[in-house]
Write a protein that holds these residues in place. Structure first.
Motif, short mmCIF file in Angstrom:
data_model
loop_
_atom_site.label_atom_id
_atom_site.label_comp_id
_atom_site.label_asym_id
_atom_site.label_seq_id
_atom_site.Cartn_x
_atom_site.Cartn_y
_atom_site.Cartn_z
N VAL A 1 0.77 -1.05 0.09
CA VAL A 1 0.09 0.07 -0.02
C VAL A 1 0.77 1.23 -0.15
O VAL A 1 0.73 2.14 -0.56
CB VAL A 1 -0.92 0.17 1.07
CG1 VAL A 1 -1.76 1.35 1.28
CG2 VAL A 1 -2.12 -1.22 1.02
N THR A 2 1.98 1.25 0.47
CA THR A 2 2.94 2.46 0.62
C THR A 2 3.42 2.62 -0.64
O THR A 2 3.59 3.78 -0.97
CB THR A 2 4.12 2.26 1.90
OG1 THR A 2 3.40 1.76 3.01
CG2 THR A 2 4.72 3.60 1.87
N ALA A 3 3.66 1.42 -1.30
CA ALA A 3 4.32 1.64 -2.74
C ALA A 3 3.19 2.34 -3.57
O ALA A 3 3.58 3.23 -4.45
CB ALA A 3 4.53 -0.03 -3.38
N LEU A 4 2.09 1.92 -3.36
CA LEU A 4 0.95 2.72 -4.20
C LEU A 4 0.76 4.14 -3.67
O LEU A 4 0.66 5.00 -4.59
CB LEU A 4 -0.30 2.05 -3.95
CG LEU A 4 -0.41 0.53 -4.63
CD1 LEU A 4 -2.05 -0.23 -4.08
CD2 LEU A 4 -0.38 0.58 -6.20
N ALA A 5 0.95 4.58 -2.58
CA ALA A 5 0.90 5.71 -2.01
C ALA A 5 1.94 6.67 -2.57
O ALA A 5 1.68 7.89 -3.17
CB ALA A 5 0.72 5.75 -0.64
N GLU A 6 3.04 6.07 -2.63
CA GLU A 6 4.36 6.80 -3.29
C GLU A 6 3.93 7.08 -4.57
O GLU A 6 4.38 8.03 -5.42
CB GLU A 6 5.56 6.22 -3.04
CG GLU A 6 6.03 6.15 -1.47
CD GLU A 6 6.36 7.44 -1.00
OE1 GLU A 6 6.35 8.50 -1.81
OE2 GLU A 6 7.20 7.48 0.12
N HIS A 7 3.37 6.09 -5.36
CA HIS A 7 3.15 6.24 -6.85
C HIS A 7 2.21 7.20 -7.25
O HIS A 7 2.21 7.97 -8.02
CB HIS A 7 2.52 4.88 -7.29
CG HIS A 7 2.22 4.66 -8.68
ND1 HIS A 7 3.18 5.27 -9.69
CD2 HIS A 7 1.29 3.92 -9.42
CE1 HIS A 7 2.71 4.73 -10.88
NE2 HIS A 7 1.36 4.30 -10.72
N GLN A 8 1.11 7.13 -6.25
CA GLN A 8 -0.01 8.09 -6.46
C GLN A 8 0.76 9.64 -6.25
O GLN A 8 0.17 10.50 -6.82
CB GLN A 8 -0.92 7.97 -5.28
CG GLN A 8 -2.32 9.05 -5.64
CD GLN A 8 -3.42 8.90 -4.58
OE1 GLN A 8 -2.77 8.70 -3.34
NE2 GLN A 8 -4.49 8.64 -4.74
N THR B 1 10.57 6.29 -8.02
CA THR B 1 11.66 5.63 -7.73
C THR B 1 11.35 5.00 -6.02
O THR B 1 11.64 4.11 -5.99
CB THR B 1 12.86 6.63 -7.38
OG1 THR B 1 13.33 7.01 -8.63
CG2 THR B 1 13.93 5.77 -6.89
N ALA B 2 10.84 6.04 -5.45
CA ALA B 2 10.30 5.66 -4.08
C ALA B 2 9.34 4.43 -4.20
O ALA B 2 9.22 3.39 -3.43
CB ALA B 2 9.62 6.62 -3.06
N ALA B 3 8.41 4.37 -5.02
CA ALA B 3 7.29 3.49 -5.25
C ALA B 3 7.93 1.90 -5.52
O ALA B 3 7.68 1.09 -4.92
CB ALA B 3 6.50 3.56 -6.26
N PHE B 4 9.11 2.01 -6.43
CA PHE B 4 9.62 0.87 -6.88
C PHE B 4 10.56 0.32 -5.64
O PHE B 4 10.48 -0.87 -5.76
CB PHE B 4 10.34 0.99 -8.38
CG PHE B 4 9.62 0.85 -9.41
CD1 PHE B 4 9.46 -0.28 -9.73
CD2 PHE B 4 9.07 1.94 -9.97
CE1 PHE B 4 8.95 -0.65 -11.12
CE2 PHE B 4 7.95 1.65 -11.05
CZ PHE B 4 8.10 0.36 -11.63
N ARG C 1 -0.34 -1.34 -11.49
CA ARG C 1 -0.58 0.12 -11.40
C ARG C 1 0.72 0.67 -11.84
O ARG C 1 1.10 1.82 -12.23
CB ARG C 1 -1.04 0.71 -10.24
CG ARG C 1 -2.49 0.32 -9.89
CD ARG C 1 -3.28 0.93 -8.95
NE ARG C 1 -4.63 0.43 -8.76
CZ ARG C 1 -5.71 0.77 -9.34
NH1 ARG C 1 -5.61 1.44 -10.54
NH2 ARG C 1 -6.76 0.35 -9.24
N LEU C 2 2.02 0.01 -11.31
CA LEU C 2 3.31 0.87 -11.54
C LEU C 2 3.70 0.91 -13.01
O LEU C 2 4.87 1.53 -13.27
CB LEU C 2 4.39 0.02 -10.88
CG LEU C 2 4.11 0.27 -9.10
CD1 LEU C 2 5.46 -0.75 -8.53
CD2 LEU C 2 4.26 1.67 -8.68
#
Length: 596
Positions: free
Chosen positions: A527-534, A539-542, A588-589
């Motif tokens: 979920v944190t990966a998705l939040a950073e992606h949003q 880079t943070a998301a990945f 989503r990424l």
């Protein structure tokens, strides 16, 4: 891992449970098997997910089914791409041997068919085979087992019929009662030997299945069921996550939360539960994840199951059900040792709870299905039921996403707002769109009045000023915009306070260090990966995605929690909602978040 064969003389008692990361899953939608590194089937309930186990050495029971080399070996294994067909692989002193393992797929609700094909890849293989099915967690051992035809043996275990075919040698009992059978097989280099075990709650009157036919139909069914998922990152792992979700989904459309019960989240602390049931929330997570990946088959299954529960129970919809839609029995103990560090509980107290967020998640699922043109009139009526329930019960304390003491949890209200916005935007019937949008606005405003921390981030409840990983979800689902200051403040504060080295934790347990209270919660990591992606921080998301994607065993299965220090899986295996969020991340990424 190096092991010597358990030997037929030792039987099931020698097969102690392994670390959870060592197990692979076989599943056909109606039940599942955990297979260990020695070729032991350590866990299987039959005929259904929530039935008594026939193989239960995982929790200290007696039933087991073992195919393992006689010589000492080093173990490995892998899934065939896009399937839950597992290949146990052993390098021995004498050569290399594999055992191809599967539950015939798709599963028959009344009959499990376990396929095992021993393949001697290099040199002749000598294999030790032990069969000891014990129904009802070991209460009813094998009886009346006798030879019915050449290579075919049959008997009973409690109310279950058992038939074993393909026995190239006559199995011999290793105990006076004849409950445990053993044999040694020799497979020539380049040859194979099939074993087919059937377990049914009905009489097995037809001819034993042809293994070639069963293997071929199982392969074809998996290839048809699992989409290519070409537009995902980490495609192989994304497809494996999908196969797990498909393997946990039965003919009713329900998806069990896990294949197992009572595997401890923390040793000797009592946090071990029975997850062999269908959680509404988890099913909704899975439906949204597969929709993000472009699939509608499991989305339709999720809608079918959740819609039926809303129609049947309305505002009293339970948080979880059995696979066939019944209420879950209360907890009881089995008088077994349990998995080391855990207990022996079956059943679950969740049916007593009210979880408001389940109605919001149901709306998110139905709104997602509507976007894909998959919603019919009865499904829309289920959405009306869920929305009306939220309107009537929104101020009642509920157990929340983590199933805790009832409170006015912020996450529950915000995710309901997200669900209302989703169905309103998807074409709500009868002019309800404006009404549902206005109710969503009120929920956000009420939550801001009661659960906005002075620093500007969301807090867990009016009485609890702490942070919570679940509070990252509502903005992802549309309750608030990505650029809302509360969205950004919550993500910033959560990463600073509840994460370490790109592993995430749910919330703080008093003053304990994060890792001392519980394992890293993999759902929260994804979920944190998705939040950073949003937020457009790719880079943070990945980094978040890759860190948590690696928190699995050799089979690529995820449990609920991950012990970072010991690199071990904790809790029931596999945990469906973790695979769902991993799959959603992988989908989503690929592209920027819409609107960023």
């Amino acid at each position: 891992m190096t092991r010597t064969s358990p030997g037929t003389e030792h039987g099931a008692g020698a097969l102690a449970p392994q670390p959870l990361r060592q197990y692979a899953l076989l599943a056909d939608g109606e039940r599942g098997v955990l297979v260990g590194p020695r070729g032991e089937y350590a866990w299987m309930c039959a005929p259904h997910w929530d039935s008594g186990a026939v193989f239960s050495t995982l929790v200290g029971g007696t039933g087991v089914y073992v195919v393992t080399p006689v010589a000492r070996f080093v173990w490995g294994g892998y899934y065939e791409e896009g399937t839950l067909i597992w290949r146990s692989r052993w390098v021995t002193d004498d050569g290399i041997v594999e055992c191809r393992e599967a539950l015939a797929f798709p599963g028959d609700p009344h009959r499990a068919v376990l396929l095992r094909r021993i393949i001697a890849l290099r040199n002749t293989a000598r294999m030790s085979v032990v069969l000891e099915p014990c129904a009802a967690f070991g209460r009813y051992p094998l009886r009346d087992f006798s030879r019915k035809a050449d290579g075919v043996w049959a008997g009973r275990a409690g109310g279950l019929s058992v038939r074993w075919s393909g026995c190239a040698a006559d199995p011999r009992p290793t105990d006076p009662q004849g409950h445990r059978l053993a044999m040694e097989l020799t497979v020539g280099a380049g040859d194979c030997q099939d074993l087919v075990l059937e377990i049914s709650d009905r009489s097995l009157t037809e001819e034993p299945p042809d293994p070639d036919v069963m293997w071929r139909s199982t392969e074809e069914a998996w290839h048809k069921a699992v989409p290519p998922l070409d537009n995902t990152v980490a495609r192989t792992d994304a497809r494996r996550a999908y196969t797990v979700l498909r393997g946990l989904t039965g003919a009713s459309g329900g998806m069990v939360a896990s294949a197992t019960t009572s595997l401890p989240e923390r040793a000797k602390e009592g946090r071990n539960y029975d997850y062999r049931y269908v959680w509404i929330r988890d099913q909704c997570y899975a439906g949204q994840a597969v929709a993000a990946a472009g699939d509608t088959a499991l989305l339709d299954d999720a809608v079918r199951f959740v819609t039926a529960r809303l129609h049947d129970d309305g505002p009293r919809m339970a948080p979880a059900y059995t696979m066939d839609g019944r209420r879950i029995p209360d907890e009881r103990e089995l008088d077994l040792p349990g998995y080391p560090g855990g207990f022996d509980r079956v059943g679950n107290k969740v049916s007593r709870q009210f979880q408001l967020d389940a109605f919001g998640e149901a709306l998110l699922l139905l709104g997602t299905a509507a976007r894909h043109g998959r919603l019919g009139a009865e499904d829309w009526q289920a959405a009306v039921i869920a929305a009306d329930t939220i309107a009537r019960r929104r101020d009642e304390p509920d157990a929340g996403v983590w199933e805790l003491r009832p409170r006015w949890w912020a996450h529950s209200r915000l995710v309901c707002a997200a669900g209302l916005r989703r169905v309103a935007a998807a074409g709500a019937p009868g002019g309800r769109a404006a009404e549902w949008s206005a109710l969503a606005d009120r929920l956000v405003a009420d939550t801001a009045a009661r659960c906005l921390h002075p620093s500007g981030h969301w807090q867990r409840s009016p009485e609890d000023a702490g942070l919570d990983g679940a509070l990252l979800l509502p903005p992802l689902r549309g309750a608030l915009p990505a650029d809302d200051p509360r969205t950004r403040a919550t993500l910033r504060a959560y990463v600073a306070d509840l994460t370490e080295d790109h592993f995430a934790y749910r919330f703080r347990h008093g003053n304990q260090p994060l890792e001392a209270a519980e394992g890293a919660f993999l759902l929260c990591g994804f979920v944190t990966a998705l939040a950073e992606h949003q937020q457009g921080r790719e880079t943070a998301a990945f980094r978040w995605f890759e860190r948590n994607r690696a928190a699995c065993g050799p089979a690529g299965l995820y449990s609920e929690e991950y012990d970072v220090a010991q690199r071990q899986l904790r809790g029931n295996l596999p945990q469906a909602f973790v695979h769902a969020l991993m799959l959603e991340c992988a989908a989503r990424l690929v592209d920027p978040w819409p609107g960023t």
